[in-house]
Design a protein around this motif. Structure first.
Motif, PDB file in Angstrom:
ATOM      1  N   HIS A  86       0.724  -1.234   0.067  1.00  0.00           N
ATOM      2  CA  HIS A  86       0.072   0.092   0.092  1.00  0.00           C
ATOM      3  C   HIS A  86       0.964   1.139  -0.041  1.00  0.00           C
ATOM      4  CE1 HIS A  86      -3.222   2.873   1.049  1.00  0.00           C
ATOM      5  NE2 HIS A  86      -2.438   3.214   2.030  1.00  0.00           N
ATOM      6  N   LEU A  87       1.928   1.253   0.942  1.00  0.00           N
ATOM      7  CA  LEU A  87       2.829   2.283   0.900  1.00  0.00           C
ATOM      8  C   LEU A  87       3.512   2.741  -0.238  1.00  0.00           C
ATOM      9  CD1 LEU A  87       3.968   4.939   2.377  1.00  0.00           C
ATOM     10  CD2 LEU A  87       5.503   3.285   3.579  1.00  0.00           C
ATOM     11  N   LEU A  88       3.977   1.569  -0.939  1.00  0.00           N
ATOM     12  CA  LEU A  88       4.605   1.674  -2.451  1.00  0.00           C
ATOM     13  C   LEU A  88       3.921   2.120  -3.341  1.00  0.00           C
ATOM     14  CD1 LEU A  88       7.085   1.064  -4.264  1.00  0.00           C
ATOM     15  CD2 LEU A  88       6.122  -1.235  -4.187  1.00  0.00           C
ATOM     16  N   GLN A  89       2.456   1.902  -3.328  1.00  0.00           N
ATOM     17  CA  GLN A  89       1.676   2.156  -4.510  1.00  0.00           C
ATOM     18  C   GLN A  89       1.268   3.658  -4.117  1.00  0.00           C
ATOM     19  OE1 GLN A  89       0.391   1.283  -7.182  1.00  0.00           O
ATOM     20  NE2 GLN A  89      -0.448   3.049  -7.478  1.00  0.00           N
ATOM     21  N   VAL A  90       1.115   4.423  -2.983  1.00  0.00           N
ATOM     22  CA  VAL A  90       0.874   5.746  -2.536  1.00  0.00           C
ATOM     23  C   VAL A  90       2.322   6.569  -3.011  1.00  0.00           C
ATOM     24  CG1 VAL A  90       0.303   7.286  -0.721  1.00  0.00           C
ATOM     25  CG2 VAL A  90      -0.802   5.092  -0.863  1.00  0.00           C
ATOM     26  N   SER A  91       3.336   6.119  -2.515  1.00  0.00           N
ATOM     27  CA  SER A  91       4.655   6.708  -2.960  1.00  0.00           C
ATOM     28  C   SER A  91       5.018   6.857  -4.618  1.00  0.00           C
ATOM     29  CB  SER A  91       5.914   5.860  -2.168  1.00  0.00           C
ATOM     30  OG  SER A  91       6.222   4.918  -2.923  1.00  0.00           O
ATOM     31  N   ARG A 102       9.986   2.438 -11.309  1.00  0.00           N
ATOM     32  CA  ARG A 102       9.621   1.004 -11.451  1.00  0.00           C
ATOM     33  C   ARG A 102      10.828   0.286 -10.398  1.00  0.00           C
ATOM     34  NH1 ARG A 102       9.781   2.969 -16.608  1.00  0.00           N
ATOM     35  NH2 ARG A 102      12.083   2.638 -16.745  1.00  0.00           N
ATOM     36  N   SER A 103      11.895   1.132  -9.941  1.00  0.00           N
ATOM     37  CA  SER A 103      12.595   0.516  -8.920  1.00  0.00           C
ATOM     38  C   SER A 103      12.264   0.219  -7.664  1.00  0.00           C
ATOM     39  CB  SER A 103      13.981   1.210  -8.816  1.00  0.00           C
ATOM     40  OG  SER A 103      13.644   2.126  -8.193  1.00  0.00           O
ATOM     41  N   GLY A 104      10.658   0.685  -7.340  1.00  0.00           N
ATOM     42  CA  GLY A 104      10.361   0.567  -5.925  1.00  0.00           C
ATOM     43  C   GLY A 104      10.034  -0.853  -5.613  1.00  0.00           C
ATOM     44  N   VAL A 105      10.240  -1.122  -4.514  1.00  0.00           N
ATOM     45  CA  VAL A 105       9.868  -2.556  -4.122  1.00  0.00           C
ATOM     46  C   VAL A 105       9.318  -2.576  -2.669  1.00  0.00           C
ATOM     47  CG1 VAL A 105      12.162  -3.315  -3.485  1.00  0.00           C
ATOM     48  CG2 VAL A 105      10.700  -5.058  -4.182  1.00  0.00           C
ATOM     49  N   ALA A 106       8.609  -3.415  -2.145  1.00  0.00           N
ATOM     50  CA  ALA A 106       8.037  -3.814  -0.820  1.00  0.00           C
ATOM     51  C   ALA A 106       8.474  -5.079  -0.643  1.00  0.00           C
ATOM     52  CB  ALA A 106       6.363  -3.658  -0.789  1.00  0.00           C
ATOM     53  N   SER A 107       9.049  -5.290   0.550  1.00  0.00           N
ATOM     54  CA  SER A 107       9.437  -6.551   1.049  1.00  0.00           C
ATOM     55  C   SER A 107       9.313  -6.524   2.599  1.00  0.00           C
ATOM     56  CB  SER A 107      11.011  -6.584   0.812  1.00  0.00           C
ATOM     57  OG  SER A 107      11.534  -5.590   1.557  1.00  0.00           O
ATOM     58  N   VAL A 108       9.158  -8.032   3.124  1.00  0.00           N
ATOM     59  CA  VAL A 108       9.022  -8.329   4.380  1.00  0.00           C
ATOM     60  C   VAL A 108       9.942  -9.434   4.825  1.00  0.00           C
ATOM     61  CG1 VAL A 108       7.359  -9.416   6.022  1.00  0.00           C
ATOM     62  CG2 VAL A 108       6.212  -8.004   4.217  1.00  0.00           C
ATOM     63  N   ASP A 109      10.459  -9.149   6.041  1.00  0.00           N
ATOM     64  CA  ASP A 109      11.268 -10.260   6.826  1.00  0.00           C
ATOM     65  C   ASP A 109      10.199 -10.946   7.664  1.00  0.00           C
ATOM     66  OD1 ASP A 109      12.773 -11.688   8.527  1.00  0.00           O
ATOM     67  OD2 ASP A 109      14.561 -10.282   8.467  1.00  0.00           O
ATOM     68  N   GLN A 112      11.802 -11.585  11.591  1.00  0.00           N
ATOM     69  CA  GLN A 112      11.825 -10.318  12.207  1.00  0.00           C
ATOM     70  C   GLN A 112      10.679  -9.509  12.328  1.00  0.00           C
ATOM     71  OE1 GLN A 112      14.492  -9.411  14.159  1.00  0.00           O
ATOM     72  NE2 GLN A 112      15.457 -11.541  13.458  1.00  0.00           N
ATOM     73  N   LEU A 113       9.540  -9.837  11.522  1.00  0.00           N
ATOM     74  CA  LEU A 113       8.322  -9.370  11.154  1.00  0.00           C
ATOM     75  C   LEU A 113       8.469  -7.608  11.214  1.00  0.00           C
ATOM     76  CD1 LEU A 113       5.838 -10.904  13.727  1.00  0.00           C
ATOM     77  CD2 LEU A 113       6.002 -10.959  11.277  1.00  0.00           C
ATOM     78  N   THR A 114       9.473  -7.575  10.069  1.00  0.00           N
ATOM     79  CA  THR A 114       9.567  -6.134   9.870  1.00  0.00           C
ATOM     80  C   THR A 114       9.282  -6.014   8.119  1.00  0.00           C
ATOM     81  OG1 THR A 114      11.875  -6.656   9.145  1.00  0.00           O
ATOM     82  CG2 THR A 114      11.282  -5.755  11.487  1.00  0.00           C
ATOM     83  N   ALA A 115       9.115  -4.763   7.755  1.00  0.00           N
ATOM     84  CA  ALA A 115       8.534  -4.567   6.413  1.00  0.00           C
ATOM     85  C   ALA A 115       9.355  -3.413   5.842  1.00  0.00           C
ATOM     86  CB  ALA A 115       7.169  -4.502   6.307  1.00  0.00           C
ATOM     87  N   ALA A 116       9.638  -3.235   4.665  1.00  0.00           N
ATOM     88  CA  ALA A 116      10.458  -2.232   3.775  1.00  0.00           C
ATOM     89  C   ALA A 116      10.063  -1.908   2.739  1.00  0.00           C
ATOM     90  CB  ALA A 116      12.083  -2.614   3.891  1.00  0.00           C
ATOM     91  N   VAL A 117      10.148  -0.689   2.347  1.00  0.00           N
ATOM     92  CA  VAL A 117       9.713  -0.116   1.017  1.00  0.00           C
ATOM     93  C   VAL A 117      10.941   0.428   0.567  1.00  0.00           C
ATOM     94  CG1 VAL A 117       8.367   1.391  -0.426  1.00  0.00           C
ATOM     95  CG2 VAL A 117       7.165   0.081   1.394  1.00  0.00           C
ATOM     96  N   SER A 118      11.564   0.432  -0.634  1.00  0.00           N
ATOM     97  CA  SER A 118      12.712   0.965  -1.213  1.00  0.00           C
ATOM     98  C   SER A 118      12.723   1.088  -2.474  1.00  0.00           C
ATOM     99  CB  SER A 118      13.683   0.240  -0.646  1.00  0.00           C
ATOM    100  OG  SER A 118      13.786  -1.252  -1.303  1.00  0.00           O
ATOM    101  N   TYR A 119      13.581   2.085  -2.917  1.00  0.00           N
ATOM    102  CA  TYR A 119      13.635   2.449  -4.110  1.00  0.00           C
ATOM    103  C   TYR A 119      15.252   2.287  -4.523  1.00  0.00           C
ATOM    104  CZ  TYR A 119       9.079   4.362  -4.860  1.00  0.00           C
ATOM    105  OH  TYR A 119       7.915   4.556  -4.698  1.00  0.00           O
ATOM    106  N   ASP A 120      15.500   1.403  -5.679  1.00  0.00           N
ATOM    107  CA  ASP A 120      16.907   1.039  -5.951  1.00  0.00           C
ATOM    108  C   ASP A 120      17.387   1.664  -7.083  1.00  0.00           C
ATOM    109  OD1 ASP A 120      19.060  -0.561  -5.561  1.00  0.00           O
ATOM    110  OD2 ASP A 120      18.558  -2.358  -6.551  1.00  0.00           O
TER     111      ASP A 120
END
Length: 118
Positions: free
Chosen positions: A33-38, A51-58, A61-69
């Motif tokens: 959701h955050l990736l889409q809004v960003s 296009r480089s944006g990605v959402a991931s979950v560990d 650790q129950l952590t999530a990340a949104v990043s642009y690469d």
């Protein structure tokens, strides 16, 4: 006089597993959701950054990340003086993260509730 009998079955471990699985699904849904809004406000010149944006979950650790690469993602995100097309802006991830915090919480909570209902 006989004593009343009761049988108790402990399902706590199953509940904890379901809760954890729901949390992981919720974290991924919230990150997406955050990736889409960003992506709606990320500056676009050629579209490579968006296009480089990605959402991931560990899940461990129950952590999530949104990043642009891209090599320039941080520079574009932090440069408040750069000019962008209308509706596109620096802080394209930070601002949506702050603005969508309540929605992110609701997405995660809903996924945990669904997981606990079985």
């Amino acid at each position: 006089m006989s004593r009343p009998r009761a049988r108790i079955e402990w399902t706590g471990d199953a509940v904890l597993r379901a809760e954890r699985a729901g949390a992981a699904r919720g974290l991924l849904a919230a990150a997406e959701h955050l990736l889409q809004v960003s992506r709606e406000v990320v500056p676009i010149e050629e579209g490579t950054l968006a296009r480089s944006g990605v959402a991931s979950v560990d899940e461990q650790q129950l952590t999530a990340a949104v990043s642009y690469d891209t090599p320039y993602a941080t520079r574009v995100h932090e440069d408040l003086n750069a000019r962008h097309d209308a509706g596109r802006t620096a802080k394209f991830l930070e601002r949506p993260a702050a603005e969508e915090a309540a929605a992110v919480e609701q997405i995660i909570a809903a996924a945990v509730r669904r997981a606990l209902r079985g």
